[in-house]
Enzyme design. Structure first.
Site, PDB file in Angstrom:
ATOM      1  N   ARG A 139       0.681  -1.336  -0.108  1.00  0.00           N
ATOM      2  CA  ARG A 139       0.038  -0.004   0.247  1.00  0.00           C
ATOM      3  C   ARG A 139       0.909   0.864  -0.287  1.00  0.00           C
ATOM      4  NH1 ARG A 139      -3.129  -3.893   2.341  1.00  0.00           N
ATOM      5  NH2 ARG A 139      -4.980  -4.462   1.255  1.00  0.00           N
ATOM      6  N   ASP A 168       0.291  -6.948  -3.125  1.00  0.00           N
ATOM      7  CA  ASP A 168      -0.996  -7.174  -2.291  1.00  0.00           C
ATOM      8  C   ASP A 168      -1.642  -6.194  -3.740  1.00  0.00           C
ATOM      9  OD1 ASP A 168      -3.623  -6.535  -1.154  1.00  0.00           O
ATOM     10  OD2 ASP A 168      -2.310  -7.049   0.221  1.00  0.00           O
ATOM     11  N   HIS A 229      -6.042 -10.793  -3.538  1.00  0.00           N
ATOM     12  CA  HIS A 229      -5.041  -9.809  -3.431  1.00  0.00           C
ATOM     13  C   HIS A 229      -4.173  -9.393  -4.152  1.00  0.00           C
ATOM     14  CE1 HIS A 229      -7.247  -6.802   0.058  1.00  0.00           C
ATOM     15  NE2 HIS A 229      -6.586  -8.422   0.940  1.00  0.00           N
ATOM     16  N   ASP A 292      -6.475 -14.380   2.261  1.00  0.00           N
ATOM     17  CA  ASP A 292      -7.247 -13.831   2.589  1.00  0.00           C
ATOM     18  C   ASP A 292      -8.282 -12.951   2.535  1.00  0.00           C
ATOM     19  OD1 ASP A 292      -5.111 -12.122   2.296  1.00  0.00           O
ATOM     20  OD2 ASP A 292      -6.225 -10.444   3.627  1.00  0.00           O
ATOM     21  N   GLU A 293      -9.627 -12.571   2.325  1.00  0.00           N
ATOM     22  CA  GLU A 293     -10.565 -12.033   1.651  1.00  0.00           C
ATOM     23  C   GLU A 293     -10.355 -11.869   0.384  1.00  0.00           C
ATOM     24  OE1 GLU A 293     -10.375  -7.719   4.491  1.00  0.00           O
ATOM     25  OE2 GLU A 293      -8.507  -8.082   3.179  1.00  0.00           O
ATOM     26  N   PHE A 385      -1.504  -2.612  14.835  1.00  0.00           N
ATOM     27  CA  PHE A 385      -0.855  -1.638  14.683  1.00  0.00           C
ATOM     28  C   PHE A 385      -1.317  -0.111  13.810  1.00  0.00           C
ATOM     29  CE2 PHE A 385       3.154  -3.120  17.524  1.00  0.00           C
ATOM     30  CZ  PHE A 385       2.010  -3.582  19.079  1.00  0.00           C
ATOM     31  N   ASP A 386      -1.729  -0.200  13.237  1.00  0.00           N
ATOM     32  CA  ASP A 386      -2.343   0.190  12.027  1.00  0.00           C
ATOM     33  C   ASP A 386      -4.190   0.806  12.321  1.00  0.00           C
ATOM     34  OD1 ASP A 386      -3.445  -2.046  11.159  1.00  0.00           O
ATOM     35  OD2 ASP A 386      -4.582  -1.401   9.169  1.00  0.00           O
ATOM     36  N   THR A 424      -0.692  -0.170   5.596  1.00  0.00           N
ATOM     37  CA  THR A 424      -0.185   0.963   5.861  1.00  0.00           C
ATOM     38  C   THR A 424      -1.302   1.523   4.851  1.00  0.00           C
ATOM     39  OG1 THR A 424       1.929   0.215   3.967  1.00  0.00           O
ATOM     40  CG2 THR A 424       2.438  -0.352   6.127  1.00  0.00           C
TER      41      THR A 424
HETATM   42  C1  ACM Z   1      -5.825  -9.506   6.831  1.00  0.00           C
HETATM   43  O1  ACM Z   1      -5.678  -8.091   7.909  1.00  0.00           O
HETATM   44  N1  ACM Z   1      -6.642  -8.979   6.129  1.00  0.00           N
HETATM   45  C2  ACM Z   1      -5.170 -10.129   7.292  1.00  0.00           C
END
Ligand code: ACM
Ligand code: ZN
Length: 443
Positions: A139, A168, A229, A292-293, A385-386, A424
């Site tokens: 990002r 990503d 992603h 993920d996702e 932590f973001d 990020t």
């Molecule tokens: C994630 O935060 N998509 C693993």
């Protein structure tokens, strides 16, 4: 064990760094201490089998009864600082504790006003084998020097894994010889204001960073995202998607419906080629494959994906995802590596020896551990932590217990440890430190 005594040791009165056996690990740590203290005093490195005054004395003693990453540190004697461990790793962490006791200005290579450290005695060892810190470099992009400093800060906090999220939707950040368009096209996006944004790490950069990390006892776990992603990769090689349509490297944050096609064997060849280059570079036992996702929209509407579901006797797109991950896992295992995926890899059936990184709460970790799989805990509630401090404050992070309460002692052994995530989307290079610190300290 921590004992604090009256009085201080004045570092400016130290005259030597002594290695007990003169072995290469003792000397390596001696050099790190010499460099740390150089703004205060120039210290020669000598060999001495006995403790002398005015000395920082380093000992690797394989018979010392402490685990491999543990150490003993004492500054209680008369101008003697002693660090003892069974291995380089332990001695290195003893040095990190010494570093923490020193004035912070040494981190900027400046002489501190106060050169005293307290008289203490510490015996210390980690509870968890896996202590990770993550960084998303897709990002936003981060220069090599920033990554090195980040790794050094991870080491200062005695964490031992840097999870490097290299690919990503918004940028592919690692040079791959066999697929040059990944960095010619995939590493760059055109922002809404028309500006080009991006960057990538060459193989030379990666090797330099890996060597830097190794010295600091940090394993770098690379993450290459499959099957979602993946917009930056598809923008570079459109034939990898279900539709084959041309798309641009993503400029939005979130989840994109274009993902790798699970019905196209070229995709698996691509993944194996990429992972082969990754395994050649990265010595890590673990390779993170994301997972993920993954929206199933394209797969539902793709003839090739539907044909795969039929030919493999699968029931739905969740099982197709499981097929996808299991196929990558077989490839990694065949090459002596282990797969980590985000907790969505549980859906449709977990690959046989996969390790689960639990992020959507603790459930993924609990299910994994109860079914005999290893897990790494990174729930959004404590480890993201973001997120703003309003969402996850220092106290919450400090009180995080990585072992979920509902696990038995036997099941708990599958919780390898925890990891803090630094996504990020909203954190370019100049903002990351303000989010990571001081929460990393609490963790
Ligand atoms: C994630 O935060 N998509 C693993
Ligand atoms: Zn498809």
């Amino acid at each position: 064990i921590l004992n604090v005594f009256d009085g201080f040791v004045d570092l400016s009165e130290i005259k030597n760094i002594a290695t007990e056996n003169g072995d290469s690990s003792e000397i390596a740590v001696a050099k790190l201490i010499k460099e740390l203290l150089s703004p205060i005093i120039e210290l020669p490195i000598i060999k001495s089998s006995s403790l002398r005054p005015h000395t920082i004395h380093l000992t690797i003693d394989e018979d010392y009864p402490i685990p491999i990453e543990g150490y003993y540190l004492s500054s209680k004697g008369n101008l003697v600082i002693e660090i003892r461990a069974t291995s380089y790793k332990g001695l290195f962490y003893g040095y990190q504790s010494l570093r923490q006791l020193c004035g912070a200005s040494l981190e900027s290579k400046l002489k501190p006003k106060n050169t005293f450290i307290p008289k203490v005695e510490i015996e210390d060892k980690p509870v968890f084998a896996y202590r990770g810190m993550h960084l998303d470099v897709s990002r936003h992009f981060f220069d090599v020097q920033f990554i090195k400093t980040y790794i050094d800060m991870i080491a200062l906090h005695k964490m031992n894994v840097f999870h490097w999220h290299l690919t990503d939707d918004n940028g592919w950040r690692i040079e791959i010889d066999k697929y040059p368009k990944l960095t010619e096209i995939g590493a760059w996006r055109t922002e809404k204001n028309g500006k080009k944004y991006g960057g990538f790490y060459t193989k030379k950069d990666i090797k330099e960073i890996l060597a830097y990390a190794k010295k600091r006892h940090i394993t770098v776990v690379p993450e290459i995202e499959f099957p979602g992603h993946s917009v930056a990769a598809i923008a570079s090689y459109p034939h990898l998607s279900c539709t084959g349509d041309s798309i641009n490297v993503g400029t939005e944050w979130g989840v994109y419906k274009d993902i790798y096609c699970a019905g196209n064997d070229t995709v698996f060849t691509f993944m194996e080629d990429i992972l082969t280059e990754i395994m050649t570079l990265f010595p890590s036992k673990y390779i993170h494959i994301g997972g993920d996702e993954v929206p199933k929209y394209r797969w539902k509407n793709c003839n090739k994906c539907q044909k795969r579901i039929l030919s493999e006797g699968l029931h739905n797109e969740h099982e197709l995802q499981s097929y996808f991950i299991t196929r990558i896992e077989k490839f990694l295992n065949k090459n002596g590596r282990k797969l980590i995926g985000w907790d969505e890899i549980l859906e449709g059936g977990l690959a046989p020896s996969a390790t689960v990184q639990s992020w959507r709460g603790e459930e993924g970790g609990i299910i994994a551990a109860k079914s005999g799989h290893d897990a790494i805990m990174s729930p959004t509630s404590h480890c993201y932590f973001d997120y703003d401090l309003d969402a996850t404050d220092l106290k919450e992070v400090y009180h995080y217990e990585p072992i979920p309460a509902e696990l038995t002692e036997e099941e708990s052994k599958h919780i390898l440890g925890g990891e803090c995530n630094m996504w990020t989307e909203r954190a370019p290079q100049e903002l990351v430190d303000s989010k990571v610190f001081p929460r990393i300290l609490a963790m």
